[in-house]
Design an enzyme around this catalytic site. Structure first.
Site, PDB file in Angstrom:
ATOM      1  CB  VAL A   6      -0.946  -0.007   1.226  1.00 42.16           C
ATOM      2  CG1 VAL A   6      -1.704   1.308   1.340  1.00 42.16           C
ATOM      3  CG2 VAL A   6      -1.920  -1.180   1.138  1.00 42.16           C
ATOM      4  CG  LEU A  40      -3.459  -1.609  -2.955  1.00 39.81           C
ATOM      5  CD1 LEU A  40      -2.679  -2.901  -3.004  1.00 39.81           C
ATOM      6  CD2 LEU A  40      -2.520  -0.437  -3.136  1.00 39.81           C
ATOM      7  CE  LYS A  49      -8.677  -3.674   3.414  1.00 35.31           C
ATOM      8  NZ  LYS A  49      -7.374  -3.129   3.172  1.00 35.31           N
ATOM      9  CG  ASN A  80     -10.393  -7.425   2.325  1.00 36.02           C
ATOM     10  OD1 ASN A  80     -10.759  -7.235   1.158  1.00 36.02           O
ATOM     11  ND2 ASN A  80      -9.275  -6.932   2.803  1.00 36.02           N
ATOM     12  N   GLY A  86     -11.815 -22.911  -6.448  1.00 36.31           N
ATOM     13  CA  GLY A  86     -10.435 -23.360  -6.586  1.00 36.31           C
ATOM     14  C   GLY A  86      -9.909 -23.887  -5.277  1.00 36.31           C
ATOM     15  N   GLY A 131      -6.022 -16.790  -0.204  1.00 41.81           N
ATOM     16  CA  GLY A 131      -4.832 -16.594   0.625  1.00 41.81           C
ATOM     17  C   GLY A 131      -4.447 -15.131   0.542  1.00 41.81           C
ATOM     18  CB  CYS A 139      -5.913  -8.333   2.456  1.00 36.54           C
ATOM     19  SG  CYS A 139      -4.781  -6.959   2.418  1.00 36.54           S
ATOM     20  NE  ARG A 152       2.486 -10.895   2.743  1.00 40.52           N
ATOM     21  CZ  ARG A 152       2.332  -9.588   2.789  1.00 40.52           C
ATOM     22  NH1 ARG A 152       2.237  -8.978   3.949  1.00 40.52           N
ATOM     23  NH2 ARG A 152       2.272  -8.881   1.674  1.00 40.52           N
TER      24      ARG A 152
HETATM   25  C1  UDX Z   1      -7.556  -8.435  -1.544  1.00 41.73           C
HETATM   26  C2  UDX Z   1      -8.732  -7.501  -1.920  1.00 41.73           C
HETATM   27  O1  UDX Z   1      -9.241  -7.877  -3.202  1.00 41.73           O
HETATM   28  C3  UDX Z   1      -8.276  -6.058  -1.924  1.00 41.73           C
HETATM   29  O2  UDX Z   1      -9.382  -5.206  -2.164  1.00 41.73           O
HETATM   30  C4  UDX Z   1      -7.658  -5.729  -0.566  1.00 41.73           C
HETATM   31  O3  UDX Z   1      -7.162  -4.400  -0.555  1.00 41.73           O
HETATM   32  C5  UDX Z   1      -6.530  -6.694  -0.244  1.00 41.73           C
HETATM   33  O4  UDX Z   1      -7.022  -8.040  -0.303  1.00 41.73           O
HETATM   34  P1  UDX Z   1      -5.448  -9.450  -2.776  1.00 41.73           P
HETATM   35  O5  UDX Z   1      -5.100 -10.096  -1.482  1.00 41.73           O
HETATM   36  O6  UDX Z   1      -4.363  -8.770  -3.545  1.00 41.73           O
HETATM   37  O7  UDX Z   1      -6.596  -8.352  -2.571  1.00 41.73           O
HETATM   38  O8  UDX Z   1      -6.032 -10.600  -3.718  1.00 41.73           O
HETATM   39  P2  UDX Z   1      -7.410 -10.951  -4.420  1.00 41.73           P
HETATM   40  O9  UDX Z   1      -7.276 -10.758  -5.862  1.00 41.73           O
HETATM   41  O10 UDX Z   1      -8.554 -10.318  -3.750  1.00 41.73           O
HETATM   42  O11 UDX Z   1      -7.443 -12.526  -4.142  1.00 41.73           O
HETATM   43  C6  UDX Z   1      -7.417 -13.028  -2.806  1.00 41.73           C
HETATM   44  C7  UDX Z   1      -7.398 -14.529  -2.797  1.00 41.73           C
HETATM   45  O12 UDX Z   1      -8.663 -15.034  -3.191  1.00 41.73           O
HETATM   46  C8  UDX Z   1      -6.390 -15.168  -3.747  1.00 41.73           C
HETATM   47  O13 UDX Z   1      -5.783 -16.258  -3.076  1.00 41.73           O
HETATM   48  C9  UDX Z   1      -7.207 -15.651  -4.917  1.00 41.73           C
HETATM   49  O14 UDX Z   1      -6.652 -16.770  -5.542  1.00 41.73           O
HETATM   50  C10 UDX Z   1      -8.517 -15.995  -4.219  1.00 41.73           C
HETATM   51  N1  UDX Z   1      -9.697 -15.900  -5.084  1.00 41.73           N
HETATM   52  C11 UDX Z   1     -10.114 -14.698  -5.560  1.00 41.73           C
HETATM   53  C12 UDX Z   1     -10.438 -17.041  -5.375  1.00 41.73           C
HETATM   54  O15 UDX Z   1     -10.099 -18.153  -4.925  1.00 41.73           O
HETATM   55  N2  UDX Z   1     -11.571 -16.935  -6.131  1.00 41.73           N
HETATM   56  C13 UDX Z   1     -12.000 -15.735  -6.625  1.00 41.73           C
HETATM   57  O16 UDX Z   1     -13.037 -15.725  -7.284  1.00 41.73           O
HETATM   58  C14 UDX Z   1     -11.250 -14.586  -6.335  1.00 41.73           C
END
Ligand code: UDX
Length: 454
Positions: free
Chosen positions: A18, A167, A222, A226, A272, A276, A279, A346
């Protein structure tokens, strides 16, 4: 837009995804930005224009803004407040031992800003908490620390806002450049107005939907966002289990149909191996902890977490039953990052799956286009790390697709068949063309797909 509209300069404390992305973006918009990062190695890299994180587009832009003198990195707040009007706090809030977020870094950053303010001539700096914190933290933890360290009162000697960040890793820069919303939490309308104006100038001529509310609501938005995204993922993963147990079941089609309902929407319904990253799991735990601390029902949060873990373990169970035991079997794990486009491991599904495979006696070989080094730091040497996907697959009794990197989708069935000792694949991310693989003589189990013959 004139850089002057954005004030003299901006300070950012904490150069994680961030903080660093925000710093680079601001600097690229012509705002003099000072980024404070206590990790000397990281700060040193930034000072040299080298990105400490793997993020699309960031290295090039970082190099440019450092060269142009728009971004400066340092390890201490020091005299920063003489040169900036606004300070963003973007430090980490990892999960603590009891599930509560560990606020040590937020407290430390608040104290440093307060101390800097005590000797500063800057009249009313605006302090913005961007770190993800539980409801009430900014007003009841951050504010008193700054007030005590600075000798100034909030709303008079300084302004304070909460401004969560949404983000995503892998598209951090794009998301920072084009946010879908801005949430501002403040007790004083002048504070909120100042941050709102700042963003209007920053994103001009785009008008970003902006919600102004209390600090606690902003903090909760927030966490709730999530947790809701995690809920959608666990929901579709539960449906994927039902699909596997239903004749002709295919979660991809079910998700498509669900997504056509505008009340549900198509996003975050990719079944899937679960969620992970830095966040979703952490924020879900934080919200669960917060609800529990208020004596509220946490069963929904527990179920989301439980399904996420089960989804990963099911793959290992499947592997064990297909191979008739895992002891001595060579398993190729394709993908270690928690999602494609990042080197971040992570809370990645790979970690849990590998731990479980090893515990059951499997020999694990792993490949990832970006995350090998990070994974090695977490998992250690009990796994063979392969730089080439072919080396990973060579002689394998089973391959598991754990991260949906595009190169795995492009794997040629005949190559797969010739490399593997036993051509068996578990597609944990549903990226392979099942029919083509079966035609090539490969056995495949796809998560969320009914396939009794796999
Ligand atoms: C997330 C939030 O999207 C973002 O708004 C916040 O600021 C930080 O956390 P991020 O951790 O970068 O972002 O990843 P994201 O694209 O949201 O995916 C999170 C996890 O969910 C990944 O492991 C991804 O593989 C999984 N995922 C996501 C799924 O298994 N299925 C989906 O449909 C979407």
């Amino acid at each position: 837009m004139l850089a002057g509209d954005l004030g003299r300069g901006i300070g950012v404390i904490g150069a994680g995804y961030v903080g660093l992305t925000l710093s680079v973006f601001l600097a690229s918009k012509g705002v003099r930005t000072i980024c404070v990062e206590k990790d000397e190695v990281k700060a040193g890299k930034i000072m040299r224009g080298v990105s400490p994180i793997h993020e699309q587009g960031l290295p090039e832009l970082l190099q440019r803004v450092v060269r142009d003198g728009m971004l400066e990195a340092r390890t201490e707040v020091g005299d920063m407040l003489e040169r900036v009007d606004t300070v963003f706090i973007t430090v980490g809030t990892p999960t603590g031992s009891d599930g509560a977020p560990d606020l040590t870094q937020v407290k430390e950053a608040s104290r440093q800003v307060g101390e800097a303010m005590s000797t500063s001539r800057t009249a009313t700096p605006l302090i913005v908490v961007k770190s993800t914190v539980p409801p009430g933290t900014t007003w009841h933890v951050v504010r008193p620390i700054i007030e005590e360290a600075s000798g100034r009162a909030c709303g008079d000697g300084f302004h304070l806002c909460v401004n969560p960040e949404f983000l995503r890793e892998g598209s951090a820069l794009q998301d920072t450049m084009n946010p879908d919303r801005i949430i501002i939490g403040a007790k004083h309308s002048e504070a909120a107005e100042r941050l709102k104006k700042f963003y209007e100038a920053l994103y001009h001529p785009s008008k970003i939907p902006t919600l102004v509310t209390t600090p606690a609501n902003a903090e909760l938005i927030k966490l709730a966002t999530n947790a809701y995204l995690a809920l959608k993922i666990s929901f579709i993963n539960l449906i994927s289990q039902i699909c596997e147990a239903t004749e002709d079941g295919d979660v991809g089609v079910v998700a498509e149909g669900l997504g056509l309902d505008p009340r549900i929407g198509p996003l975050f319904l990719r079944a899937g191996l679960g969620f992970g990253g830095s966040c979703l799991p952490k924020d879900l735990r934080a919200l669960r902890w917060f609800a529990a601390s208020r004596g509220l029902d946490t069963s929904l949060f527990d179920a989301i977490i439980g399904i996420n873990r089960a989804q990963r373990l099911r793959v290992v169970e499947k592997a064990e039953s297909k191979l008739g035991g895992l002891a001595g079997k060579r398993v190729a794990v394709l993908g270690l990052a928690f999602k494609p486009g990042t080197d971040d491991v992570r809370e990645a599904a790979s970690l849990e799956i590998i731990r479980e495979l090893l515990a059951r006696g499997a020999e694990v070989r792993a490949h990832d286009p970006a995350a090998l080094d990070n994974a090695r730091q977490v998992i250690g040497e009990s796994v063979i790390y392969c730089h080439r996907v072919e080396d990973c697959l060579n002689g394998a009794d089973l391959a598991i697709i754990v991260t949906e990197w595009p190169e795995y989708a492009a794997l040629d069935p005949s190559t797969l068949k010739s490399l593997m000792r036993n051509p068996l694949i578990i597609d944990g991310r549903r990226i392979l063309n099942t029919r083509r693989l079966i035609e090539a003589g490969i056995r495949i189990h796809t998560v969320g797909l009914h396939n009794p013959s796999a």
